[in-house]
Motif scaffolding. Structure first.
Motif, PDB file in Angstrom:
ATOM      1  N   ILE A  61      46.407  36.241  41.850  1.00 47.90           N
ATOM      2  CA  ILE A  61      45.990  37.099  40.732  1.00 47.90           C
ATOM      3  C   ILE A  61      47.210  37.774  40.110  1.00 47.90           C
ATOM      4  O   ILE A  61      47.399  37.768  38.890  1.00 47.90           O
ATOM      5  N   THR A  62      48.059  38.351  40.947  1.00 52.11           N
ATOM      6  CA  THR A  62      49.261  39.002  40.442  1.00 52.11           C
ATOM      7  C   THR A  62      50.183  38.004  39.751  1.00 52.11           C
ATOM      8  O   THR A  62      50.746  38.278  38.687  1.00 52.11           O
ATOM      9  N   GLY A  63      50.343  36.818  40.352  1.00 54.28           N
ATOM     10  CA  GLY A  63      51.217  35.797  39.764  1.00 54.28           C
ATOM     11  C   GLY A  63      50.709  35.299  38.432  1.00 54.28           C
ATOM     12  O   GLY A  63      51.499  35.018  37.520  1.00 54.28           O
ATOM     13  N   VAL A  87      38.777  39.945  30.511  1.00 51.66           N
ATOM     14  CA  VAL A  87      39.263  38.573  30.690  1.00 51.66           C
ATOM     15  C   VAL A  87      40.111  38.463  31.952  1.00 51.66           C
ATOM     16  O   VAL A  87      39.964  37.519  32.740  1.00 51.66           O
ATOM     17  N   LEU A  88      40.997  39.430  32.177  1.00 58.60           N
ATOM     18  CA  LEU A  88      41.847  39.410  33.371  1.00 58.60           C
ATOM     19  C   LEU A  88      41.005  39.497  34.645  1.00 58.60           C
ATOM     20  O   LEU A  88      41.286  38.808  35.627  1.00 58.60           O
ATOM     21  N   VAL A  89      39.968  40.319  34.620  1.00 58.65           N
ATOM     22  CA  VAL A  89      39.105  40.462  35.793  1.00 58.65           C
ATOM     23  C   VAL A  89      38.344  39.167  36.061  1.00 58.65           C
ATOM     24  O   VAL A  89      38.235  38.717  37.211  1.00 58.65           O
ATOM     25  N   MET A  90      37.818  38.536  35.016  1.00 57.27           N
ATOM     26  CA  MET A  90      37.069  37.292  35.210  1.00 57.27           C
ATOM     27  C   MET A  90      37.969  36.191  35.753  1.00 57.27           C
ATOM     28  O   MET A  90      37.560  35.395  36.607  1.00 57.27           O
ATOM     29  N   ARG A  91      39.190  36.123  35.264  1.00 56.28           N
ATOM     30  CA  ARG A  91      40.129  35.134  35.805  1.00 56.28           C
ATOM     31  C   ARG A  91      40.437  35.432  37.266  1.00 56.28           C
ATOM     32  O   ARG A  91      40.597  34.521  38.079  1.00 56.28           O
ATOM     33  N   ALA A 213      39.420  50.462  42.294  1.00 55.93           N
ATOM     34  CA  ALA A 213      40.780  50.901  41.962  1.00 55.93           C
ATOM     35  C   ALA A 213      41.511  49.837  41.142  1.00 55.93           C
ATOM     36  O   ALA A 213      42.246  50.156  40.201  1.00 55.93           O
ATOM     37  N   GLY A 214      41.307  48.550  41.499  1.00 54.86           N
ATOM     38  CA  GLY A 214      41.937  47.472  40.744  1.00 54.86           C
ATOM     39  C   GLY A 214      41.421  47.388  39.317  1.00 54.86           C
ATOM     40  O   GLY A 214      42.200  47.198  38.371  1.00 54.86           O
ATOM     41  N   LEU A 215      40.117  47.537  39.142  1.00 52.64           N
ATOM     42  CA  LEU A 215      39.538  47.505  37.798  1.00 52.64           C
ATOM     43  C   LEU A 215      40.066  48.652  36.949  1.00 52.64           C
ATOM     44  O   LEU A 215      40.413  48.462  35.766  1.00 52.64           O
ATOM     45  N   MET A 216      40.150  49.836  37.533  1.00 55.48           N
ATOM     46  CA  MET A 216      40.651  51.000  36.798  1.00 55.48           C
ATOM     47  C   MET A 216      42.125  50.838  36.466  1.00 55.48           C
ATOM     48  O   MET A 216      42.552  51.133  35.334  1.00 55.48           O
TER      49      MET A 216
END
Length: 234
Positions: A61-63, A87-91, A213-216
């Motif tokens: 995810i980070t990469g 979009v980033l969350v869905m990916r 926390a990641g979503l925020m």
């Protein structure tokens, strides 16, 4: 993934499997006290699979966010119909699904190598259900740092391999670490195969907190980068 990128997909399985084999065989050779029967070894393999699911999901995810930021593709998200954070969350969710499948393959492969028959169990699936959301949240947190601070590659590598000894040496009696480190609730779920519903919900809370926390963090990073033009400064 297997059809389009067969070498890369199989390489992930091979590399992580070899890491386990190397660590286990080295420990057995140095200390001569490695597990000799199937039950402890099965538990060790399951613990390693949970670690591999966490760090693979986190790093993928980070990469992905890092590569898009470097290439400039992430600016397309800024101009798209859907919010960039969505979009980033869905990916990231898709990456987590792929990581889960790869983790099960690693478990099956190691069970064949060491002739174990009880590695892929319902308890392992329940544990993965807690580890994968934590990996998603951790990946989005570091992805948010990538968007704001650019290249943080060494930090990603450090987190990956610091978590290996933590997972292998984790003692469930130290309950506070479940709340401070991602994925450890999966180890508790693995040890508690017949957990009742209240206990399961309690173990789900740390993973939910990491995911939230990641979503925020992702939403804040996207808003900050658009406001300050940080992406274009790469």
């Amino acid at each position: 993934m297997l059809v389009r990128y067969p070498i890369g997909t199989l390489a992930n399985v091979a590399i992580l499997s070899l890491i386990f084999v190397g660590v286990f065989e080295t420990a057995r050779g140095m200390f001569d006290d490695a597990p000799s029967d199937d039950a402890p070894l099965s538990g060790l393999v399951q613990t390693f699979v949970l670690w591999s699911a966490l760090i693979t999901g986190f790093s993928s995810i980070t990469g992905s966010i890092r590569d898009d930021t470097r290439s400039g593709l992430i600016e397309i998200l800024w101009m798209g119909r859907f919010p960039a954070a969505v979009v980033l969350v869905m990916r990231a969710v898709i990456s987590s699904v792929v990581v889960t499948v790869i983790s099960i393959v690693i478990a099956l492969f190691l069970s064949l190598v060491y002739q174990l028959g009880d590695v892929v169990t319902p308890a392992l699936f329940k544990a993965l259900g807690l580890v994968v959301p934590a990996a998603l949240g951790l990946g989005l947190i570091f992805g948010a740092f990538v968007i704001v601070f650019k290249d943080i590659g060494p930090s990603v590598n450090l987190v990956q391999f610091l978590l290996l000894p933590v997972f292998m040496a984790y003692d469930s009696s130290s309950a506070i670490w479940v709340w401070l480190l991602p994925g450890l609730s999966g180890l508790d779920a693995l040890a508690c195969a017949s957990c009742d519903t209240p206990r399961w919900l309690m173990l789900s809370l740390p993973s939910a907190i990491w995911l939230l926390a990641g979503l925020m963090a992702c939403a804040v990073a996207v808003r900050l980068s658009k406001k300050r033009g940080l992406v274009y400064e790469y």
